[in-house]
Scaffold this motif. Structure first.
Motif, PDB file in Angstrom:
ATOM      1  N   ALA A 186       0.832  -1.206   0.000  1.00 18.23           N
ATOM      2  CA  ALA A 186       0.000   0.000   0.000  1.00 18.23           C
ATOM      3  C   ALA A 186       0.868   1.257   0.000  1.00 18.23           C
ATOM      4  N   GLY A 187       0.502   2.214  -0.838  1.00 20.05           N
ATOM      5  CA  GLY A 187       1.212   3.480  -0.897  1.00 20.05           C
ATOM      6  C   GLY A 187       2.470   3.478  -1.740  1.00 20.05           C
ATOM      7  N   HIS A 188       2.783   2.352  -2.360  1.00 21.44           N
ATOM      8  CA  HIS A 188       3.971   2.244  -3.213  1.00 21.44           C
ATOM      9  C   HIS A 188       3.532   1.868  -4.608  1.00 21.44           C
ATOM     10  N   ILE A 189       4.284   2.356  -5.593  1.00 20.97           N
ATOM     11  CA  ILE A 189       4.004   1.973  -6.973  1.00 20.97           C
ATOM     12  C   ILE A 189       5.327   1.856  -7.722  1.00 20.97           C
ATOM     13  N   ASN A 190       5.427   0.853  -8.560  1.00 17.69           N
ATOM     14  CA  ASN A 190       6.586   0.655  -9.422  1.00 17.69           C
ATOM     15  C   ASN A 190       6.106   0.706 -10.861  1.00 17.69           C
ATOM     16  N   ILE A 191       6.786   1.519 -11.671  1.00 15.40           N
ATOM     17  CA  ILE A 191       6.432   1.683 -13.079  1.00 15.40           C
ATOM     18  C   ILE A 191       7.700   1.465 -13.886  1.00 15.40           C
ATOM     19  N   GLY A 192       7.691   0.487 -14.776  1.00 11.32           N
ATOM     20  CA  GLY A 192       8.891   0.229 -15.554  1.00 11.32           C
ATOM     21  C   GLY A 192       8.643  -0.689 -16.723  1.00 11.32           C
ATOM     22  N   VAL A 193       9.744  -1.088 -17.357  1.00 10.62           N
ATOM     23  CA  VAL A 193       9.684  -2.045 -18.455  1.00 10.62           C
ATOM     24  C   VAL A 193      10.741  -3.112 -18.223  1.00 10.62           C
ATOM     25  N   TYR A 194      10.337  -4.365 -18.481  1.00  9.89           N
ATOM     26  CA  TYR A 194      11.272  -5.487 -18.463  1.00  9.89           C
ATOM     27  C   TYR A 194      11.827  -5.657 -19.861  1.00  9.89           C
ATOM     28  N   LEU A 195      13.122  -5.901 -19.948  1.00 10.88           N
ATOM     29  CA  LEU A 195      13.739  -6.371 -21.178  1.00 10.88           C
ATOM     30  C   LEU A 195      13.957  -7.853 -20.966  1.00 10.88           C
ATOM     31  N   ARG A 196      13.296  -8.668 -21.784  1.00 11.28           N
ATOM     32  CA  ARG A 196      13.360 -10.124 -21.639  1.00 11.28           C
ATOM     33  C   ARG A 196      13.992 -10.744 -22.861  1.00 11.28           C
ATOM     34  N   SER A 197      14.547 -11.918 -22.665  1.00 16.61           N
ATOM     35  CA  SER A 197      15.101 -12.683 -23.765  1.00 16.61           C
ATOM     36  C   SER A 197      13.977 -13.047 -24.723  1.00 16.61           C
ATOM     37  N   ALA A 198      14.282 -13.044 -26.013  1.00 10.51           N
ATOM     38  CA  ALA A 198      13.275 -13.368 -27.023  1.00 10.51           C
ATOM     39  C   ALA A 198      13.170 -14.870 -27.268  1.00 10.51           C
ATOM     40  N   ASP A 199      13.942 -15.690 -26.577  1.00 12.34           N
ATOM     41  CA  ASP A 199      13.922 -17.139 -26.798  1.00 12.34           C
ATOM     42  C   ASP A 199      12.499 -17.699 -26.758  1.00 12.34           C
ATOM     43  N   GLY A 200      12.113 -18.358 -27.835  1.00  8.16           N
ATOM     44  CA  GLY A 200      10.830 -19.047 -27.881  1.00  8.16           C
ATOM     45  C   GLY A 200       9.610 -18.150 -27.894  1.00  8.16           C
ATOM     46  N   ARG A 201       9.790 -16.870 -28.110  1.00 12.64           N
ATOM     47  CA  ARG A 201       8.660 -15.958 -28.097  1.00 12.64           C
ATOM     48  C   ARG A 201       8.485 -15.306 -29.472  1.00 12.64           C
TER      49      ARG A 201
END
Length: 169
Positions: free
Chosen positions: A45-60
């Motif tokens: 409560a009262g906290h927020i995280n805003i971001g982007v993950y960079l993930r491996s493209a393997d199998g996607r």
């Protein structure tokens, strides 16, 4: 786009700008090749995280050509997870009512995480970033890089410079 690239996010009132900045990071990064995923969560409560993950493209989504950060980091990381890095803003007790600009880099071991954190601090300077002790569990270790308030770079430039420093050497 240039206006967003030069933005520095401060407090909770800037949450909309934070989303725009992390989206701009994906668009203007010099290290495409992975899968980017927007991440907005409230861990407590009262906290927020805003971001982007960079993930491996393997199998996607079929074959994605890998360059820059994804190519450089994947062989070094030896980490079983798909996450390569998380770039974004997080709130917490250390910065009440404000955001900390952070990058999380995922590694197999604490030693490697510490080495890359130290290298980033050497390349960028302690006036630009601080490096937390690596977070470790049985599966992976995380190097946590935080932008200093005294930084002369915009948030997007700071994210990009941390990624480039991590990929080098």
């Amino acid at each position: 786009m240039d206006e967003i690239k030069n933005t520095t996010v401060g407090g909770f009132g800037d949450a909309t700008e934070a989303v725009k900045v992390v989206q701009a990071l994906q668009e203007c990064s010099q290290f495409p090749g992975g899968v980017w995923k927007l991440d907005i969560m409230s861990p407590v409560a009262g906290h927020i995280n805003i971001g982007v993950y960079l993930r491996s493209a393997d199998g996607r989504q079929g074959r994605v050509p890998e360059t820059g950060l994804t190519t450089s980091l994947r062989p070094k990381r030896e980490c079983p997870g798909k996450e390569i890095a998380w770039f974004g803003y997080e709130s917490g007790e250390e910065v009440p009512g404000k955001f900390s600009t952070s990058v999380y880099l995922y590694w197999r071991s604490g030693k490697r995480a510490k080495r890359v954190g130290d290298r980033i601090k050497d390349v960028m300077g302690s006036e630009e970033v601080s490096v937390d002790e690596p977070l470790e569990d049985k599966i992976e270790a995380v190097a946590v890089i935080r932008r200093q308030k005294s930084s002369k770079f915009s948030d997007v430039d700071s994210f990009l410079k941390v990624g480039e420093a991590a990929a080098g050497g």
